[in-house]
Design a protein around this motif. Sequence first.
Motif, PDB file in Angstrom:
ATOM      1  N   ARG A  71       0.838  -1.210   0.000  1.00  0.00           N
ATOM      2  CA  ARG A  71       0.000   0.000   0.000  1.00  0.00           C
ATOM      3  C   ARG A  71       0.870   1.256   0.000  1.00  0.00           C
ATOM      4  N   GLN A  72       1.957   1.227   0.780  1.00  0.00           N
ATOM      5  CA  GLN A  72       2.857   2.365   0.780  1.00  0.00           C
ATOM      6  C   GLN A  72       3.500   2.569  -0.591  1.00  0.00           C
ATOM      7  N   ILE A  73       3.899   1.470  -1.218  1.00  0.00           N
ATOM      8  CA  ILE A  73       4.507   1.568  -2.558  1.00  0.00           C
ATOM      9  C   ILE A  73       3.507   2.132  -3.554  1.00  0.00           C
ATOM     10  N   ASP A  74       2.266   1.660  -3.505  1.00  0.00           N
ATOM     11  CA  ASP A  74       1.238   2.168  -4.420  1.00  0.00           C
ATOM     12  C   ASP A  74       1.015   3.665  -4.210  1.00  0.00           C
ATOM     13  N   ASP A  75       1.003   4.087  -2.943  1.00  0.00           N
ATOM     14  CA  ASP A  75       0.787   5.510  -2.654  1.00  0.00           C
ATOM     15  C   ASP A  75       1.950   6.353  -3.184  1.00  0.00           C
ATOM     16  N   LEU A  76       3.178   5.872  -3.002  1.00  0.00           N
ATOM     17  CA  LEU A  76       4.336   6.613  -3.500  1.00  0.00           C
ATOM     18  C   LEU A  76       4.329   6.692  -5.021  1.00  0.00           C
ATOM     19  N   ARG A  77       3.955   5.599  -5.662  1.00  0.00           N
ATOM     20  CA  ARG A  77       3.895   5.628  -7.132  1.00  0.00           C
ATOM     21  C   ARG A  77       2.808   6.584  -7.622  1.00  0.00           C
ATOM     22  N   ARG A  78       1.694   6.633  -6.895  1.00  0.00           N
ATOM     23  CA  ARG A  78       0.628   7.570  -7.264  1.00  0.00           C
ATOM     24  C   ARG A  78       1.106   9.002  -7.115  1.00  0.00           C
ATOM     25  N   ARG A  79       1.782   9.305  -6.001  1.00  0.00           N
ATOM     26  CA  ARG A  79       2.264  10.661  -5.772  1.00  0.00           C
ATOM     27  C   ARG A  79       3.386  11.035  -6.736  1.00  0.00           C
ATOM     28  N   ARG A  80       4.150  10.035  -7.177  1.00  0.00           N
ATOM     29  CA  ARG A  80       5.240  10.308  -8.114  1.00  0.00           C
ATOM     30  C   ARG A  80       4.708  10.809  -9.453  1.00  0.00           C
ATOM     31  N   ARG A  81       3.451  10.455  -9.787  1.00  0.00           N
ATOM     32  CA  ARG A  81       2.865  10.859 -11.074  1.00  0.00           C
ATOM     33  C   ARG A  81       2.256  12.261 -11.027  1.00  0.00           C
ATOM     34  N   PHE A  82       2.302  12.904  -9.886  1.00  0.00           N
ATOM     35  CA  PHE A  82       1.749  14.258  -9.792  1.00  0.00           C
ATOM     36  C   PHE A  82       2.480  15.188 -10.765  1.00  0.00           C
ATOM     37  N   ALA A  83       1.730  16.115 -11.315  1.00  0.00           N
ATOM     38  CA  ALA A  83       2.328  17.090 -12.228  1.00  0.00           C
ATOM     39  C   ALA A  83       3.157  18.095 -11.444  1.00  0.00           C
ATOM     40  N   GLY A  84       4.161  18.622 -12.113  1.00  0.00           N
ATOM     41  CA  GLY A  84       4.951  19.691 -11.522  1.00  0.00           C
ATOM     42  C   GLY A  84       6.098  19.242 -10.640  1.00  0.00           C
ATOM     43  N   LEU A  85       6.338  17.949 -10.515  1.00  0.00           N
ATOM     44  CA  LEU A  85       7.438  17.480  -9.679  1.00  0.00           C
ATOM     45  C   LEU A  85       8.761  17.647 -10.412  1.00  0.00           C
ATOM     46  N   THR A  86       9.786  17.977  -9.676  1.00  0.00           N
ATOM     47  CA  THR A  86      11.113  18.085 -10.265  1.00  0.00           C
ATOM     48  C   THR A  86      11.741  16.699 -10.406  1.00  0.00           C
ATOM     49  N   ASN A  87      12.774  16.627 -11.205  1.00  0.00           N
ATOM     50  CA  ASN A  87      13.492  15.361 -11.369  1.00  0.00           C
ATOM     51  C   ASN A  87      14.081  14.878 -10.053  1.00  0.00           C
ATOM     52  N   GLU A  88      14.529  15.825  -9.229  1.00  0.00           N
ATOM     53  CA  GLU A  88      15.095  15.462  -7.936  1.00  0.00           C
ATOM     54  C   GLU A  88      14.037  14.827  -7.037  1.00  0.00           C
ATOM     55  N   THR A  89      12.831  15.404  -7.057  1.00  0.00           N
ATOM     56  CA  THR A  89      11.742  14.855  -6.245  1.00  0.00           C
ATOM     57  C   THR A  89      11.365  13.462  -6.726  1.00  0.00           C
ATOM     58  N   ARG A  90      11.269  13.293  -8.044  1.00  0.00           N
ATOM     59  CA  ARG A  90      10.953  11.969  -8.581  1.00  0.00           C
ATOM     60  C   ARG A  90      12.030  10.958  -8.212  1.00  0.00           C
ATOM     61  N   SER A  91      13.293  11.406  -8.190  1.00  0.00           N
ATOM     62  CA  SER A  91      14.387  10.511  -7.812  1.00  0.00           C
ATOM     63  C   SER A  91      14.255  10.075  -6.356  1.00  0.00           C
ATOM     64  N   ILE A  92      13.800  10.995  -5.508  1.00  0.00           N
ATOM     65  CA  ILE A  92      13.586  10.643  -4.098  1.00  0.00           C
ATOM     66  C   ILE A  92      12.481   9.597  -3.982  1.00  0.00           C
ATOM     67  N   PHE A  93      11.399   9.816  -4.734  1.00  0.00           N
ATOM     68  CA  PHE A  93      10.326   8.820  -4.734  1.00  0.00           C
ATOM     69  C   PHE A  93      10.845   7.457  -5.200  1.00  0.00           C
ATOM     70  N   ASP A  94      11.661   7.453  -6.260  1.00  0.00           N
ATOM     71  CA  ASP A  94      12.200   6.190  -6.771  1.00  0.00           C
ATOM     72  C   ASP A  94      13.031   5.480  -5.704  1.00  0.00           C
ATOM     73  N   THR A  95      13.826   6.255  -4.962  1.00  0.00           N
ATOM     74  CA  THR A  95      14.657   5.658  -3.906  1.00  0.00           C
ATOM     75  C   THR A  95      13.796   5.039  -2.815  1.00  0.00           C
ATOM     76  N   LEU A  96      12.750   5.782  -2.401  1.00  0.00           N
ATOM     77  CA  LEU A  96      11.865   5.268  -1.357  1.00  0.00           C
ATOM     78  C   LEU A  96      11.147   4.000  -1.824  1.00  0.00           C
ATOM     79  N   ILE A  97      10.700   3.992  -3.072  1.00  0.00           N
ATOM     80  CA  ILE A  97      10.005   2.815  -3.608  1.00  0.00           C
ATOM     81  C   ILE A  97      10.941   1.612  -3.644  1.00  0.00           C
ATOM     82  N   ALA A  98      12.193   1.856  -4.077  1.00  0.00           N
ATOM     83  CA  ALA A  98      13.163   0.754  -4.133  1.00  0.00           C
ATOM     84  C   ALA A  98      13.442   0.202  -2.737  1.00  0.00           C
TER      85      ALA A  98
END
Length: 293
Positions: free
Chosen positions: A142-169
């Motif tokens: 559930r946490q992974i699904d929530d992070l992936r959903r938030r990662r798709r939000f518009a307006g995120l920077t590449n750095e923010t998306r990279s943080i999401f990727d790290t947390l998901i991994a």
Amino acid sequence: MLGEFGQAPLCLELDLDSYEGHWSHVARFRGRSGWVVGARATLESATDIFRTVIAAGCDEWDNPIPAFQAAHLLECTWSDLGPCYEPPPEILDDLLCEEEGQVYARWQRETNTALQRHLIATEDRIATLERAARRETDRLLRQIDDLRRRRRFAGLTNETRSIFDTLIAELDAENDNAFEACRCQVGRIRIEAEQVEESLWRREDVLIEVLPFCVIAWHAPQAMESWVRESAPVTRASAEMVRTTLRQQLPGRIRELELTAEAKRPYRWNDAEVRALDRDVRRLRKKLNEVRT
């Protein structure tokens, strides 16, 4: 079901479509060939007479077929029966001897009250452990699904998306570790249970007689070509339809595999199939996570 043809080797074609159980039980045998022997086993003790049917089999390369899968072959109808001029492989005798030992273990489990209580207690321990592991896995997913959903939000920077990727991994790794830890704990419980099981066996003299009723060189055709749909180019729309279908169907398939694994887990001769089922569950869960993104 295969009839009582006697101990002379025969050749025949199996109709796997006639199998009344789940299609996946015999799917691996399509387009294959091999040997199967069915036998009636009788165990006699001072107080009991225990009868059962056992099966042993191998494929065309003399690789053993698990006994429970060989039993599925005995339940299929057949055609093109004829004599077989090739002797059965020697491995069949070894496999049948192994099943003779399982007859003794099965008799113990069905007639020994203390052993039955021990097996029930063991399964309760394992069920409790697996429920806890499943709750932890569901929480992480559930946490992974929530992070992936938030990662798709518009307006995120590449750095923010990279943080999401790290947390998901990290959560994916934690999920894998939780699954592996549960599997190891279950393995240790089963090893301990087997050691206690043998100490609880009734020490009685028994006589086991195994009488083969068929020795079959079998082959099974592939599925009919008319059942195979022609492939079509995958468009963007059809790819999304596939993802939607998978999101709907994979949870049911995962649950079906989990139930099958839980039903087979109590018997150590099913260990290889249970490990394969566990791998399939993990693979499908990973696929489900992918199609949810």
